[in-house]
Structures are given as structure tokens and as C-alpha cells.
Scaffold this motif. Structure first.
Motif, PDB file in Angstrom:
ATOM      1  N   GLU A  42       0.806  -1.217   0.000  1.00 44.30           N
ATOM      2  CA  GLU A  42       0.000   0.000   0.000  1.00 44.30           C
ATOM      3  C   GLU A  42       0.844   1.273   0.000  1.00 44.30           C
ATOM      4  N   LYS A  43       2.141   1.144   0.269  1.00 44.96           N
ATOM      5  CA  LYS A  43       3.006   2.320   0.282  1.00 44.96           C
ATOM      6  C   LYS A  43       3.930   2.411  -0.943  1.00 44.96           C
ATOM      7  N   ILE A  44       3.785   1.484  -1.874  1.00 38.98           N
ATOM      8  CA  ILE A  44       4.540   1.586  -3.118  1.00 38.98           C
ATOM      9  C   ILE A  44       4.051   2.827  -3.882  1.00 38.98           C
ATOM     10  N   PRO A  45       4.949   3.707  -4.288  1.00 40.48           N
ATOM     11  CA  PRO A  45       4.515   4.950  -4.957  1.00 40.48           C
ATOM     12  C   PRO A  45       4.008   4.667  -6.368  1.00 40.48           C
ATOM     13  N   LEU A  46       2.731   4.891  -6.593  1.00 41.94           N
ATOM     14  CA  LEU A  46       2.123   4.494  -7.866  1.00 41.94           C
ATOM     15  C   LEU A  46       1.785   5.660  -8.784  1.00 41.94           C
ATOM     16  N   GLU A  47       1.583   6.845  -8.228  1.00 38.42           N
ATOM     17  CA  GLU A  47       1.061   7.956  -9.034  1.00 38.42           C
ATOM     18  C   GLU A  47       1.951   8.252 -10.238  1.00 38.42           C
ATOM     19  N   GLN A  48       3.253   8.373  -9.995  1.00 44.41           N
ATOM     20  CA  GLN A  48       4.164   8.693 -11.093  1.00 44.41           C
ATOM     21  C   GLN A  48       4.245   7.556 -12.107  1.00 44.41           C
ATOM     22  N   PHE A  49       4.226   6.320 -11.617  1.00 41.50           N
ATOM     23  CA  PHE A  49       4.294   5.160 -12.506  1.00 41.50           C
ATOM     24  C   PHE A  49       3.030   5.068 -13.368  1.00 41.50           C
ATOM     25  N   HIS A  50       1.880   5.328 -12.755  1.00 38.85           N
ATOM     26  CA  HIS A  50       0.620   5.340 -13.511  1.00 38.85           C
ATOM     27  C   HIS A  50       0.674   6.379 -14.626  1.00 38.85           C
ATOM     28  N   ALA A  51       1.211   7.546 -14.306  1.00 35.33           N
ATOM     29  CA  ALA A  51       1.274   8.629 -15.289  1.00 35.33           C
ATOM     30  C   ALA A  51       2.161   8.260 -16.474  1.00 35.33           C
ATOM     31  N   LEU A  52       3.097   7.353 -16.243  1.00 33.52           N
ATOM     32  CA  LEU A  52       3.996   6.918 -17.310  1.00 33.52           C
ATOM     33  C   LEU A  52       3.447   5.717 -18.087  1.00 33.52           C
ATOM     34  N   GLY A  53       2.240   5.307 -17.758  1.00 34.58           N
ATOM     35  CA  GLY A  53       1.586   4.237 -18.519  1.00 34.58           C
ATOM     36  C   GLY A  53       1.553   2.890 -17.831  1.00 34.58           C
ATOM     37  N   TYR A  54       2.155   2.800 -16.649  1.00 32.26           N
ATOM     38  CA  TYR A  54       2.191   1.522 -15.924  1.00 32.26           C
ATOM     39  C   TYR A  54       1.017   1.493 -14.938  1.00 32.26           C
ATOM     40  N   ARG A  55      -0.145   1.181 -15.472  1.00 34.86           N
ATOM     41  CA  ARG A  55      -1.380   1.288 -14.703  1.00 34.86           C
ATOM     42  C   ARG A  55      -1.761  -0.016 -14.007  1.00 34.86           C
ATOM     43  N   HIS A  56      -0.975  -1.033 -14.209  1.00 36.25           N
ATOM     44  CA  HIS A  56      -1.302  -2.339 -13.644  1.00 36.25           C
ATOM     45  C   HIS A  56      -0.135  -2.844 -12.790  1.00 36.25           C
ATOM     46  N   MET A  57      -0.457  -3.431 -11.643  1.00 34.62           N
ATOM     47  CA  MET A  57       0.580  -3.939 -10.744  1.00 34.62           C
ATOM     48  C   MET A  57       0.057  -5.138  -9.971  1.00 34.62           C
ATOM     49  N   VAL A  58       0.927  -6.126  -9.800  1.00 33.09           N
ATOM     50  CA  VAL A  58       0.713  -7.175  -8.799  1.00 33.09           C
ATOM     51  C   VAL A  58       1.959  -7.180  -7.929  1.00 33.09           C
ATOM     52  N   ALA A  59       1.789  -7.407  -6.619  1.00 31.79           N
ATOM     53  CA  ALA A  59       2.936  -7.241  -5.726  1.00 31.79           C
ATOM     54  C   ALA A  59       2.726  -7.978  -4.416  1.00 31.79           C
ATOM     55  N   ARG A  60       3.841  -8.260  -3.779  1.00 31.40           N
ATOM     56  CA  ARG A  60       3.884  -8.696  -2.393  1.00 31.40           C
ATOM     57  C   ARG A  60       4.919  -7.823  -1.688  1.00 31.40           C
ATOM     58  N   GLY A  61       4.576  -7.309  -0.515  1.00 33.35           N
ATOM     59  CA  GLY A  61       5.477  -6.366   0.133  1.00 33.35           C
ATOM     60  C   GLY A  61       5.697  -6.649   1.605  1.00 33.35           C
ATOM     61  N   GLN A  62       6.730  -6.037   2.131  1.00 33.54           N
ATOM     62  CA  GLN A  62       7.059  -6.078   3.545  1.00 33.54           C
ATOM     63  C   GLN A  62       7.678  -4.742   3.922  1.00 33.54           C
ATOM     64  N   LYS A  63       7.542  -4.377   5.178  1.00 29.95           N
ATOM     65  CA  LYS A  63       8.151  -3.152   5.650  1.00 29.95           C
ATOM     66  C   LYS A  63       9.661  -3.333   5.793  1.00 29.95           C
ATOM     67  N   GLY A  64      10.424  -2.557   5.033  1.00 29.01           N
ATOM     68  CA  GLY A  64      11.864  -2.477   5.253  1.00 29.01           C
ATOM     69  C   GLY A  64      12.747  -3.465   4.526  1.00 29.01           C
ATOM     70  N   TYR A  65      12.177  -4.565   4.020  1.00 26.24           N
ATOM     71  CA  TYR A  65      13.036  -5.521   3.317  1.00 26.24           C
ATOM     72  C   TYR A  65      12.211  -6.433   2.414  1.00 26.24           C
ATOM     73  N   ASN A  66      12.922  -7.182   1.557  1.00 31.25           N
ATOM     74  CA  ASN A  66      12.291  -8.078   0.586  1.00 31.25           C
ATOM     75  C   ASN A  66      11.299  -7.323  -0.299  1.00 31.25           C
ATOM     76  N   GLY A  67      10.280  -8.003  -0.782  1.00 34.69           N
ATOM     77  CA  GLY A  67       9.262  -7.364  -1.596  1.00 34.69           C
ATOM     78  C   GLY A  67       9.496  -7.523  -3.085  1.00 34.69           C
ATOM     79  N   VAL A  68       8.438  -7.894  -3.818  1.00 35.70           N
ATOM     80  CA  VAL A  68       8.498  -8.072  -5.263  1.00 35.70           C
ATOM     81  C   VAL A  68       7.270  -7.423  -5.890  1.00 35.70           C
ATOM     82  N   ALA A  69       7.453  -6.846  -7.060  1.00 33.17           N
ATOM     83  CA  ALA A  69       6.341  -6.183  -7.750  1.00 33.17           C
ATOM     84  C   ALA A  69       6.520  -6.311  -9.249  1.00 33.17           C
ATOM     85  N   ILE A  70       5.406  -6.431  -9.953  1.00 33.62           N
ATOM     86  CA  ILE A  70       5.390  -6.428 -11.418  1.00 33.62           C
ATOM     87  C   ILE A  70       4.524  -5.261 -11.866  1.00 33.62           C
ATOM     88  N   PHE A  71       5.128  -4.308 -12.555  1.00 35.31           N
ATOM     89  CA  PHE A  71       4.417  -3.177 -13.151  1.00 35.31           C
ATOM     90  C   PHE A  71       4.241  -3.463 -14.637  1.00 35.31           C
TER      91      PHE A  71
END
Length: 262
Positions: A42-71
Motif C-alpha cells: 500500500e506504500k509503493i509509490p504508484l502515481e508517477q508510474f501510472h502517469a507513465l503508462g504503468y497502470r497495472h501492478m501485482v505485488a507482495r510487500g514487507q516493511k523495510g526488506y524483501n518485496g516483489v512487484a510487477i508493473f
């Protein structure tokens, strides 16, 4: 349909939001897979990425370490997220693109400093993680799929700056290389990068410890793009965007690219 895919260990997507946006702007892959995002989803910054055309994401996250995302510029739906070795870490996400291709994004554990599971729990966790990846792909027999990520292993002699010196260094030890090979065979995966660039030194990671990393060039190819054999022949134009490692406040990894004509 042709699309370009990139994988990049970003070492904090929030800290390096500007670098991600720069890569999206300058190289514009259709799909960008990030590892070590170090952020709750929920804290991955999306606004700028959306504006660049990357409007779709799937992800798994953790606070402070690890984490994977597909834009993705294309629609993508989450289809899996495994916790191999029961570590409780966000290290895998899989999404299916609108063209039917499944993309697996992995961040394999680094494994600590000593290549001995008896004295280094992290090395044992890495080997267990790879074993469960192998068993997963043995059971699922993937088709029309791409696997990418920071696999934290440089398998070939020309994937490291000095094969003999690194044989006892975590990421290039024979036991790790064998475990990765078993995982690759289980899914009938083809190393797309090396299919395209079959000879010569090729790296995607250079340590922060080297002040003049470019001149010293003591790198390792830890980041990979694989494809199942049914689509591997459609891949081309593989490359590492080495210059990105020299950007201001960079990740210690450079992004790896490949294009698929499907």
C-alpha cells in the motif's frame, strides 16, 4: 505481439522512485519486475508510474526488506504468490498478462556470508528455498511462462569476474549452482539472456564496496530472465543496461532486458 520485459533489484522502490521512473521513461519496457522493494504494497509509490503508462501492478510487500512487484502497461492478474521455505518473506509473485503469458518474479535469499548451512542458517534457507522452487515447478510444469528476478546465483564461469576466486563465495559455489540448475531443469526453463549472449563476461551486480565499480568491474550476473521452452525461441535483444548502475544513488544491480515476439 511483441513486448519487452525488464527485471531489476531496485533496493527500495520508495527511495529510488525517481530511478524507476527514469528507466520507465528512457527504456520503456512493457513489463517491469522489481525485487527488494522494501515497502508494504500500500506504500509503493504508484502515481508517477501510472502517469507513465504503468497502470497495472501485482505485488507482495514487507516493511523495510524483501518485496516483489510487477508493473505492466498491459493488464495483469495475480495468479500465485508462494512462501518457499516457509520464511514468511515477500519473495515471489506471479501474474498472468492479457496475452496469456505468466510472469514469475523471484527474489531468492542471498544466503549470508558462509557457504555452510551448519554454521550459517541463511545459507541453509537459500538451499531450501531453491529446493522448494524445484519441487514447485516439477509439480506445476509451467507453459507459456517467463521467470525473472534476482536469483542471487551467478551460475557460469563467465558470470563472475573470477571463477576460481569465487568458488567458495556465496552466489557462485558449486552447491548453489547445482541447486539452480535443478530448478531450471524442473520447469524446462531456458536462460534467455545466455541464449542471446552465449559467450563472454556478463554481469548485473557490482558491490557498493567498490568505489570505482566500473573500472574494477568485479561483477556477477545475479539477475536472470528465463522462459519456458515453448516460447523461449521468441526471445531476442537481451541486454544488461549497465549504465544504470552509474546513476546517482543507484541500486547495486543493473536492470536486465529481453523482448518477446508472441
Amino acid at each position: 505481439m511483441s513486448f519487452t520485459l525488464a527485471t531489476w533489484n531496485i533496493n527500495s522502490v520508495r527511495l529510488r522512485e525517481g530511478l524507476v521512473a527514469r528507466l520507465m521513461t528512457e527504456e520503456a519496457p512493457d513489463v517491469l519486475c522489481l525485487q527488494e522493494c522494501k515497502s508494504p504494497v500500500e506504500k509503493i509509490p504508484l502515481e508517477q508510474f501510472h502517469a507513465l503508462g504503468y497502470r497495472h501492478m501485482v505485488a507482495r510487500g514487507q516493511k523495510g526488506y524483501n518485496g516483489v512487484a510487477i508493473f505492466s502497461k498491459m493488464a495483469i492478474e495475480e495468479v500465485d504468490a508462494q512462501d518457499f521455505a516457509s520464511l514468511g518473506h515477500a519473495r515471489h509473485i506471479a501474474g498472468r498478462l492479457e496475452n496469456g503469458v505468466t510472469v514469475h518474479n523471484f527474489y531468492v535469499p542471498a544466503g549470508g556470508d558462509k557457504p555452510d548451512r551448519e554454521i550459517n542458517e541463511k545459507f541453509g534457507q537459500k538451499l531450501d528455498y531453491l529446493s522448494e522452487m524445484r519441487d514447485y515447478f516439477n509439480a506445476s510444469k509451467p507453459e507459456k511462462a517467463i521467470l525473472v528476478g534476482d536469483l542471487n546465483i551467478a551460475p557460469r564461469e563467465d558470470d563472475v569476474w573470477d571463477h576460481k576466486k569465487l568458488l567458495k563465495i556465496v552466489s557462485h559455489t558449486p552447491v548453489e549452482v547445482e541447486a539452480l540448475a535443478e530448478t531450471q531443469a524442473a520447469g524446462d526453463w531456458v536462460d534467455v539472456t545466455r541464449a542471446d549472449v552465449p559467450e563472454g563476461k556478463l554481469y548485473s551486480w557490482w558491490s557498493y564496496r567498490a568505489k570505482d565499480w566500473d573500472t574494477a568491474d568485479k561483477g556477477r550476473r545475479l539477475d536472470h530472465i528465463w522462459a519456458t521452452s515453448d516460447i523461449a525461441s521468441s526471445a531476442h535483444s537481451s541486454c544488461v543496461i549497465r549504465a544504470v548502475r552509474g546513476w546517482e544513488q543507484p541500486s547495486d544491480h543493473a536492470p536486465v532486458f529481453a523482448t518477446f515476439d508472441l
